[in-house]
Scaffold this active site. Structure first.
Site, mmCIF file in Angstrom:
data_model
loop_
_atom_site.group_PDB
_atom_site.id
_atom_site.type_symbol
_atom_site.label_atom_id
_atom_site.label_comp_id
_atom_site.label_asym_id
_atom_site.label_seq_id
_atom_site.Cartn_x
_atom_site.Cartn_y
_atom_site.Cartn_z
ATOM 1 N N ILE A 483 42.155 43.206 21.845
ATOM 2 C CA ILE A 483 41.257 44.198 22.428
ATOM 3 C C ILE A 483 40.524 43.574 23.730
ATOM 4 O O ILE A 483 39.605 44.048 24.210
ATOM 5 C CB ILE A 483 39.952 44.564 21.427
ATOM 6 C CG1 ILE A 483 39.097 43.464 21.337
ATOM 7 C CG2 ILE A 483 40.442 45.316 20.493
ATOM 8 C CD1 ILE A 483 37.909 43.908 20.232
ATOM 9 N N SER A 526 33.682 39.552 15.420
ATOM 10 C CA SER A 526 34.125 37.895 15.751
ATOM 11 C C SER A 526 35.026 36.997 14.683
ATOM 12 O O SER A 526 34.995 35.888 14.857
ATOM 13 C CB SER A 526 33.058 37.075 16.248
ATOM 14 O OG SER A 526 32.168 37.657 17.303
ATOM 15 N N GLU A 734 30.892 37.380 19.917
ATOM 16 C CA GLU A 734 29.849 38.361 20.102
ATOM 17 C C GLU A 734 28.425 37.462 20.466
ATOM 18 O O GLU A 734 27.522 38.194 21.109
ATOM 19 C CB GLU A 734 29.366 39.018 18.800
ATOM 20 C CG GLU A 734 30.423 40.034 18.472
ATOM 21 C CD GLU A 734 30.261 40.384 16.798
ATOM 22 O OE1 GLU A 734 29.510 41.601 16.842
ATOM 23 O OE2 GLU A 734 30.534 39.756 15.929
#
Lengths: 776, 156
Positions: A483, A526, A734
């Site tokens: 992503i 994560s 994150e």
């Protein structure tokens, strides 16, 4: 430990295709005989649907079908089942989809959608979580708890879920305290603003099987929900996902796929494509919900925190299914990375008349840390002690017990070192803030601490398959998604290290397909490097084991005497006899011509063993894996005339264990810092009195541009090896989001002497505060 | 009423039938298959759809296909020629400036255009060239570094 490929420079495996325009994203897909869909969206924020008039729309040339929520009145979900595919009884937020139009062209669908007339009986609206928490008159959604429900809704209220942490006795703790500090905090709702809008394509075959192409972080979760909703076996649902043009959590929850699949069901044999417009991304996907919280802290004169009570409510929007778990994440970090004897924390997820809350990078942690890390500085000020000293007196260290009752171990990381690195970089406590009246500027420094563990089910599993090719190269397939975080690159390095061959020899097969790739829970939290990395190591072990089994026949020795190392296979002590992976990849041919062994494939899996559900009354229990700790700070310059804040420096020190790819790891931390500062300084969904989102464009909802970001970023990695991680790695993607906002607000206090309690802190807010305090 | 237009895209000539309201971006992506330019907003806010019209960078979502009848268009696919990528593409790899990749084509087109006009752009030139390009992943740090790094490749 020394590694060959871990921690070394290795360029992103997806860089070239993304740079040349070859990389495929969902919107790039055009299929034969494809139709286009447009969603019909609610024009009010709360109301009963009375009538929907579609005759005029049906007559538009090119229209193939109109599908309405009432044609398939179904709430889906796994935890509370409160998410309609299309709203059917009432609408709960402005822009909620109530159906869709399918046509031969997008234009025809749009023209027809405009001709659909809907009448409503309007109802009063609630958008703020605190208001919703206390309101028993306006009930946005009636939910009664059932035994199979994972969430804990409270009947007769808007509460759809809550969590509790109880340790010790807070009231007794407050009595023992020398001072009590109470503060209240707010955060505005925000949007992820991935540059790629959400989209999906769905195709029903005549045999009843369903294929969905989606820009998703969670292809296997999409498959699960589609199979559940449409009552199909999992092998009749296929989800294909290309690169995701930014996720940040906003493409991990399942929203658009059931909608497009339901539209496509009316036109079997034709793929139906829907790409959200930018406006629709704002009111028709997911938000990070607005947040309200209150913290009461009891502290001894020396800075020891003895008691803390935290209450918070997160606005969940019109459906709670994907928001309640954010509360589950937040409550475990309700008091931040501190050891406190007496804690009582309650977190609520409450319905509001806003788009549903879903995952957002940080998952509840930026919210709780906003309160806690502000509160720590306020306490230090009240006691007249340095905030570094106050924190050091209370932070989690090896041997400490956190608020859910876990004992912190050495391998969990070194928070104190992270704090030291950040304050050293800030040259703390020198010049922590001053006003330069002559030049109409103020300067300040601030910092904050963070902790986060992956917020996931106790059984969130991953898998990986390694397949040897005839020439000794390897194909790796995984179910986790690329992503933008660089997972394909990191996992290639892990596979290389585990197999002892160079990463250039390994192809992590791009894109994902639930029919062909091994299972993955979701690409969130994560946890990819940690979870899938472990699965790859297991798969590599199987590859090596299979090679040993063949090699023992070749060399006529015992299996344990076969060495597999650096791409070579040989009997112990006889490296000169070595054969290569290539010789064994598809079976070995003996000198007389007969074959042994066969094509080698290794499969591996991982599940976070030993996690349990938290105790419902106290929140205690081993419910969180592999904590990551860190510290963040900023140096700022404030323009006293305009209130404009320039971030001169943004710093993060994080103990993420072994860093697999330093360049990409830094990219994650820097990107997260920039995103967090953008959110803290300028991002808020603006809601009108009628509950409409007023800033549903990138002109009105501003994210940081190239001119708004910090002048300098500093990132420090402390690498305490994680026992449960692949080659000692743990989560980091994150975490750079978590403590930037309180660090900024703490710096603003040091610059201006003003306490900010709500986010964002816009330049306007600052200018007004400067004016009010008569600083200039 | 559909109209026939002629376009030269990345050195190839095309004659195509388009609706008058189709944007150049739609024509490039949906009709001609040049999916390198991306649509992030459709109204000129994000910069991901940047292409060159006669060497000038333009947000292709703000231009209609019929308006550029006869024009010479370059997309990100046309930036690498004879299998060789441009200096800024190389520099993006060097500096790790790619993350999700959705804004990347627009960023690359804008910086490459900057180098055709300014041989030695400073940080402010770079920021000026990229002010209309949004990135949500990188915090722009590596993109600025790549834009500076590209200098060494364009000099040669």
């Amino acid at each position: 430990m020394e590694y060959k490929f871990i921690g070394k420079e290795f360029k992103r495996v997806d860089a070239l295709s993304k740079l040349t325009g070859r990389a495929r994203f969902l919107a790039d897909i055009i299929l034969p005989h494809m139709y286009y869909g447009i969603f019909l969206r609610a024009s009010i924020a709360h109301g009963e649907i009375l009538d929907i008039e579609t005759e005029d729309a049906k007559n538009v040339e090119g229209v193939k079908a109109i599908v309405l929520g009432r044609d398939f009145p179904h709430n889906y979900g796994h935890l509370i089942k409160d998410r309609p595919i299309f709203a059917f009884d009432k609408v709960r937020y402005y822009g909620e989809a109530i159906g869709g139009v399918i046509a031969k062209t997008e234009e025809a669908a749009r023209v027809a959608a405009d001709k659909v007339k809907v009448s409503y009986k309007p109802l009063p609206i609630i958008t703020h979580p605190k208001e919703s928490l206390n309101n028993k008159e306006v009930i946005i959604r009636e939910v009664s708890p059932t035994p199979d429900m994972v969430y804990r809704p409270v009947k007769g209220t808007n509460i759809f879920h809550y969590d509790v942490v109880k340790r010790g006795d807070v009231e007794k703790g407050f009595e023992e305290a020398d001072i009590i500090v109470e503060s209240e905090f707010n955060i505005a709702p925000i949007n992820h603003v991935q540059i790629e809008p959400h989209g999906a394509i769905a195709l029903w075959d005549e045999d009843g099987s369903l294929t969905v192409w989606s820009s998703t972080q969670a292809p296997f979760t999409v498959r699960y929900f589609l199979s559940d909703i449409f009552e199909l076996p999992l092998n009749k649902v296929r989800v294909i996902a290309y690169y995701v043009g930014g996720g940040f959590g906003g493409k991990s929850d399942v929203g658009i796929e059931p909608m497009v699949a339901l539209l496509a069901k009316s036109v079997p044999g034709h793929p139906v494509k829907v790409i959200l417009s930018r406006e629709e991304v704002f009111h028709g996907s997911f938000l990070r919900g607005n947040f309200w919280g209150r913290v009461k802290t009891g502290v001894k004169k020396d800075g020891k925190i003895v008691s803390e009570k935290v209450e918070f409510a997160m606005g969940g929007g019109g459906s709670g299914e994907f928001g309640g778990t954010v509360v589950d994440g937040a409550f475990k970090s309700a008091v931040g990375p501190y050891e406190i004897e007496n804690v009582h924390a309650v977190g609520y997820g409450v319905y509001t008349n806003l788009p549903p809350t879903g995952a957002f990078r940080g998952y509840g942690h930026p919210e709780t840390h906003w309160m806690i890390e502000r509160q720590r500085d306020i306490i230090a000020r009240k006691l007249g002690i340095d905030p570094v000293v106050l924190r050091k007196k209370n932070i989690l260290k090896p041997g400490s017990i956190n608020i859910i009752g876990q004992k912190i171990e050495e391998h969990n990381g070194n928070l104190e070192k992270c704090l030291d690195l950040v304050v050293e970089e800030l040259d703390w406590p020198n010049n922590i803030g001053h006003i330069d009246k002559k030049n109409k500027k103020a300067y300040g420094k601030g910092f904050a601490l963070l902790q986060k563990s992956p917020v996931m089910p106790t059984n969130a599993a991953s898998s990986a398959i390694l397949k040897l090719n005839d020439d000794g190269t390897v194909n790796l397939t995984v179910g986790t998604q690329e992503i933008g975080q660089g997972i394909d690159t990191a996992l290639t390095q892990i596979a290389a290290e585990a197999l002892g061959i160079s990463p250039e020899k390994i192809k992590l097969v791009p894109y994902r397909d639930t029919d062909l790739y091994p299972y993955e829970w979701q690409t969130v939290a994560s946890r990819g490097v940690w979870s899938v990395g472990n699965a790859i190591i297991m798969a590599a072990d199987e590859v090596k084991h299979k090679m040993r089994k063949v090699a023992k026949e070749i060399f006529s020795v015992d299996e344990e005497d076969i060495v597999v190392e650096d791409g070579l296979v040989f009997p112990q002590g006889e490296k000169e006899k070595a054969i290569t992976y290539k010789d064994l990849a598809i079976g070995y041919t003996l000198p007389e011509g007969s074959g042994i062994g066969g094509p080698i494939v290794g499969a591996g899996y991982f599940i976070p063993e030993g996690l349990v559900y938290p105790d419902p009354e106290t929140g205690q229990g081993n419910s969180a894996a592999e904590w990551t700790f860190g510290a963040q700070g900023v140096e700022i310059e404030v323009d006293l005339i305009t209130g404009k804040v320039k971030i001169l420096k943004a710093v993060t020190a994080i103990d993420a264990g072994t860093i697999i790819n330093p360049e990409n790891a830094r990219g994650q931390v820097v990107g997260a810092m920039a995103m967090a500062l953008s959110i803290a300084q300028r991002e808020a969904i603006v809601i009108s009195k009628e509950g409409k989102i007023r800033n549903d464009s990138l002109t009105d909802y501003k994210i940081s541009t190239i001119r708004d970001v910090p002048s300098e970023y500093k990132v420090f990695f402390v690498e305490t090896e994680e026992e449960t991680g692949p080659f000692g790695a743990r989560s980091l993607a994150e975490h750079g989001m978590v403590a930037m906002a309180p660090a900024l607000a703490n710096a603003l206090y040091n610059a201006l002497g003003v306490e900010f309690f709500k986010l964002p802190i816009t330049f306007e807010d600052i200018a007004l505060a400067i004016d009010e305090k008569k600083i200039v | 009423m559909k109209k026939i237009i002629k376009l030269r895209v990345n050195g190839e000539d095309y004659e195509i039938l388009v609706e008058p309201y189709w944007t150049l971006l739609k024509v490039l992506r949906d009709v001609l298959g040049f999916t390198g330019p991306k649509e992030g907003c459709g109204i000129g806010e994000c910069g991901a759809c940047t292409v060159y019209i006669d060497d000038k960078p333009v947000k292709s979502c703000l231009v209609l296909g019929v308006e550029v009848n006869g024009a010479n268009i370059t997309t990100i696919e046309g930036l690498s020629q004879n299998k060789k990528i441009s200096g800024i593409q190389k520099a993006f790899i060097d500096e790790g400036a790619v993350q999700c990749g959705f804004c990347t084509p627009g960023m690359v087109m804008a910086i490459n255009a900057l180098y055709t006009n300014v041989s030695d752009p400073g940080e402010d030139d770079i920021k000026e060239a990229l002010k209309g390009h949004l990135c949500r992943c990188t915090g722009y740090e590596t993109i600025v570094k790549a834009a500076k790094r590209a200098k060494e490749y364009y000099k040669r």
